[in-house]
Design an enzyme around this catalytic site. Structure first.
Site, PDB file in Angstrom:
ATOM      1  N   VAL A  98       0.192   0.723  12.771  1.00  0.00           N
ATOM      2  CA  VAL A  98       1.131   0.262  13.633  1.00  0.00           C
ATOM      3  C   VAL A  98       2.625   1.279  14.544  1.00  0.00           C
ATOM      4  CG1 VAL A  98       1.227  -2.476  13.350  1.00  0.00           C
ATOM      5  CG2 VAL A  98       2.568  -0.680  12.182  1.00  0.00           C
ATOM      6  N   TYR A 116      15.186   2.886   4.970  1.00  0.00           N
ATOM      7  CA  TYR A 116      14.261   1.694   4.655  1.00  0.00           C
ATOM      8  C   TYR A 116      15.644   0.029   4.811  1.00  0.00           C
ATOM      9  CZ  TYR A 116      11.964  -2.294   2.442  1.00  0.00           C
ATOM     10  OH  TYR A 116      11.241  -3.533   2.310  1.00  0.00           O
TER      11      TYR A 116
HETATM   12  P1  NAP Z   1       2.989  -2.983   0.110  1.00  0.00           P
HETATM   13  O1  NAP Z   1       2.098  -3.653  -0.800  1.00  0.00           O
HETATM   14  O2  NAP Z   1       3.455  -1.737  -0.027  1.00  0.00           O
HETATM   15  O3  NAP Z   1       2.046  -2.908   1.548  1.00  0.00           O
HETATM   16  C1  NAP Z   1       2.375  -2.897   2.561  1.00  0.00           C
HETATM   17  C2  NAP Z   1       1.137  -3.181   3.607  1.00  0.00           C
HETATM   18  O4  NAP Z   1       1.679  -2.471   4.972  1.00  0.00           O
HETATM   19  C3  NAP Z   1      -0.052  -2.996   3.420  1.00  0.00           C
HETATM   20  O5  NAP Z   1      -0.842  -4.013   3.947  1.00  0.00           O
HETATM   21  C4  NAP Z   1      -0.303  -1.649   4.776  1.00  0.00           C
HETATM   22  O6  NAP Z   1      -1.714  -1.260   4.870  1.00  0.00           O
HETATM   23  C5  NAP Z   1       0.871  -1.830   5.462  1.00  0.00           C
HETATM   24  N1  NAP Z   1       1.123  -0.869   6.741  1.00  0.00           N
HETATM   25  C6  NAP Z   1       1.586   0.402   5.892  1.00  0.00           C
HETATM   26  N2  NAP Z   1       1.813   1.016   6.943  1.00  0.00           N
HETATM   27  C7  NAP Z   1       1.345   0.657   7.505  1.00  0.00           C
HETATM   28  C8  NAP Z   1       1.123   0.953   9.680  1.00  0.00           C
HETATM   29  N3  NAP Z   1       1.881   2.254   9.496  1.00  0.00           N
HETATM   30  N4  NAP Z   1      -0.012   0.489  10.498  1.00  0.00           N
HETATM   31  C9  NAP Z   1      -0.207  -1.230   9.541  1.00  0.00           C
HETATM   32  N5  NAP Z   1      -0.196  -1.408   8.556  1.00  0.00           N
HETATM   33  C10 NAP Z   1       0.268  -0.815   7.566  1.00  0.00           C
HETATM   34  O7  NAP Z   1       4.770  -4.055   0.658  1.00  0.00           O
HETATM   35  P2  NAP Z   1       4.932  -4.999   0.256  1.00  0.00           P
HETATM   36  O8  NAP Z   1       5.934  -5.609  -1.080  1.00  0.00           O
HETATM   37  O9  NAP Z   1       4.015  -6.058   0.717  1.00  0.00           O
HETATM   38  O10 NAP Z   1       5.797  -4.749   1.545  1.00  0.00           O
HETATM   39  C11 NAP Z   1       5.466  -5.794   2.905  1.00  0.00           C
HETATM   40  C12 NAP Z   1       6.558  -6.038   3.451  1.00  0.00           C
HETATM   41  O11 NAP Z   1       7.355  -7.134   2.648  1.00  0.00           O
HETATM   42  C13 NAP Z   1       7.101  -4.893   4.038  1.00  0.00           C
HETATM   43  O12 NAP Z   1       7.564  -4.604   5.287  1.00  0.00           O
HETATM   44  C14 NAP Z   1       7.999  -4.763   3.335  1.00  0.00           C
HETATM   45  O13 NAP Z   1       9.043  -3.572   3.644  1.00  0.00           O
HETATM   46  C15 NAP Z   1       8.744  -6.153   2.781  1.00  0.00           C
HETATM   47  N6  NAP Z   1       9.609  -6.755   2.369  1.00  0.00           N
HETATM   48  C16 NAP Z   1       8.736  -6.260   0.859  1.00  0.00           C
HETATM   49  C17 NAP Z   1       9.652  -6.522  -0.653  1.00  0.00           C
HETATM   50  C18 NAP Z   1       8.980  -6.512  -1.722  1.00  0.00           C
HETATM   51  O14 NAP Z   1       9.815  -6.626  -2.663  1.00  0.00           O
HETATM   52  N7  NAP Z   1       8.179  -6.182  -2.085  1.00  0.00           N
HETATM   53  C19 NAP Z   1      11.103  -6.979  -0.177  1.00  0.00           C
HETATM   54  C20 NAP Z   1      11.889  -6.990   0.492  1.00  0.00           C
HETATM   55  C21 NAP Z   1      10.220  -7.044   2.099  1.00  0.00           C
HETATM   56  P3  NAP Z   1      -2.797  -0.320   4.109  1.00  0.00           P
HETATM   57  O15 NAP Z   1      -2.137   0.034   2.901  1.00  0.00           O
HETATM   58  O16 NAP Z   1      -4.048  -0.109   5.282  1.00  0.00           O
HETATM   59  O17 NAP Z   1      -1.168   1.078   5.249  1.00  0.00           O
END
Ligand code: NAP
Length: 250
Positions: free
Chosen positions: A66, A158
Site C-alpha cells: 500500500v 504509530y
Molecule cells: P497484523 O496482524 O500485524 O497484520 C497487519 C496486516 O497489514 C497484514 O495483513 C499485513 O500484510 C498488512 N500490511 C502491512 N504492511 C503492508 C503494506 N505495506 N501493504 C499491504 N499490506 C500491509 O496487524 P493487526 O493487529 O491486524 O493490525 C491491523 C490494523 O489494525 C492496523 O492498521 C493496526 O494499526 C490496527 N490496530 C491494531 C490493533 C491491535 O491491537 N492489534 C489495535 C488498534 C489498531 P503482509 O503480512 O502481507 O505484509
C-alpha cells in the site's frame, strides 16, 4: 438476511492477517466478494481466500504494497476490470516501529506514517474514484484508540499515523458525502494479533489488567463493527469514529 447484496465487491487492505483477515472473513459471510490484499504474506492471504471459498463465499488474494502508488493503482484497476464496481473498502494494512522518541530515527518515524497513513490515502483515493463514479460505496478505515489517547510510550510514530487517519477520514467523509459515499473510522484498543504479540510480555500484562472489560479484544469483535459500518445498516453514519477498546483503561 446478509448485509451485502449479491454482486457486492469489497477490498480489504492487509487482509492476510489479524484484524484485516477477520474483516475479510466477516464481509464474505455477509455476502460480499472480497479482494484480500496483502504485501508479503501470500500464503496467509491465499488461506483466507480459500477459507472464504470453503464457506461458500467468493474471494481472491491480490498482492500490492500500500505504500507503492503504482501497485495500489494496479490493484484498483484490476478490481474495476474484473468486477466493474466497488462497494466497500476497508484499510487495515498497518505496521508499528516502537522506539522511544529520543532514540527514534527519521526512517523509524516515517515507516508507520508511510504504511498506515499514506497507504490509507492511496487506497482511499483509488477507491473513491470508483465509488464516486457509481455514486455509492462505503469506506472504513482502521485507526486505533491510541490515536485518541496517545498509546504506549514508544509509539509517537504509530500514534501520529493513527491520529492522522481519524482526521483524514473525517475530511474524506466531507468530500465523499455529496457523491453518495460514506467514510467512517474504527479505533480498536488492544486486540490479539501478530502486531500485539510483539509487545513485551510485562507491558502487555500491565496494560491488559487495566482494560475495564478485563481482556484484549478478538479480531472478530472488530470485524463485526466494520461490517456493520460498511453496510446499509449504517446508512446514516459518515465521518464517525467508533471506538472499540473494551471500555478503555482504568
Ligand atoms: P497484523 O496482524 O500485524 O497484520 C497487519 C496486516 O497489514 C497484514 O495483513 C499485513 O500484510 C498488512 N500490511 C502491512 N504492511 C503492508 C503494506 N505495506 N501493504 C499491504 N499490506 C500491509 O496487524 P493487526 O493487529 O491486524 O493490525 C491491523 C490494523 O489494525 C492496523 O492498521 C493496526 O494499526 C490496527 N490496530 C491494531 C490493533 C491491535 O491491537 N492489534 C489495535 C488498534 C489498531 P503482509 O503480512 O502481507 O505484509
Amino acid at each position: 438476511m446478509m448485509l451485502f447484496a449479491p454482486g457486492s465487491v469489497a477490498v480489504v487492505t492487509g487482509g492476510s492477517r489479524g484484524i484485516g483477515r477477520a474483516v475479510a472473513l466477516d464481509l464474505a459471510r455477509e455476502g460480499a466478494h472480497v479482494i484480500v490484499n496483502y504485501a508479503q504474506s501470500e500464503r496467509d492471504a491465499k488461506e483466507v481466500a480459500d477459507q472464504i471459498a470453503q464457506e461458500g463465499g467468493s474471494a481472491s488474494a491480490v498482492q500490492a504494497d500500500v505504500t507503492d502508488e503504482e501497485a495500489v493503482k494496479r490493484l484498483f484497476r484490476t478490481v474495476r476490470a474484473e468486477h466493474g464496481r466497488l462497494d466497500v473498502l476497508v484499510t487495515s494494512a498497518g505496521v508499528t516501529r516502537d522506539r522511544y522518541l529520543i532514540a527514534m530515527s527519521l526512517e523509524q518515524f516515517r515507516a508507520p506514517v508511510d504504511t498506515n497513513l499514506v497507504g490509507t490515502f492511496l487506497a482511499c483515493r483509488e477507491a473513491l474514484k470508483v465509488m464516486q463514479h457509481q455514486r455509492s460505496g462505503s469506506i472504513v478505515t482502521i485507526s486505533s484508540s491510541s490515536g485518541l489517547d496517545g498509546g504506549f510510550p514508544g509509539q509517537t510514530n504509530y500514534v501520529a499515523s493513527k491520529g492522522a487517519i481519524i482526521a483524514f477520514t473525517h475530511a474524506l467523509s466531507n468530500e465523499a458525502a455529496p457523491h453518495g459515499v460514506r467514510a467512517n473510522v474504527v479505533a480498536p484498543g488492544f486486540v490479539a494479533t501478530d502486531m500485539t504479540r510483539k509487545v513485551p510480555a510485562d507491558i502487555k500484562k500491565r496494560y491488559e489488567s487495566r482494560i475495564r472489560l478485563g481482556r484484549m479484544g478478538r479480531p472478530e469483535e472488530i470485524a463485526s463493527i466494520v461490517s456493520f459500518l460498511a453496510s446499509d445498516k449504517a446508512s446514516y453514519m459518515s465521518g464517525s469514529v467508533v471506538v472499540a477498546h473494551g471500555g478503555g483503561l482504568q
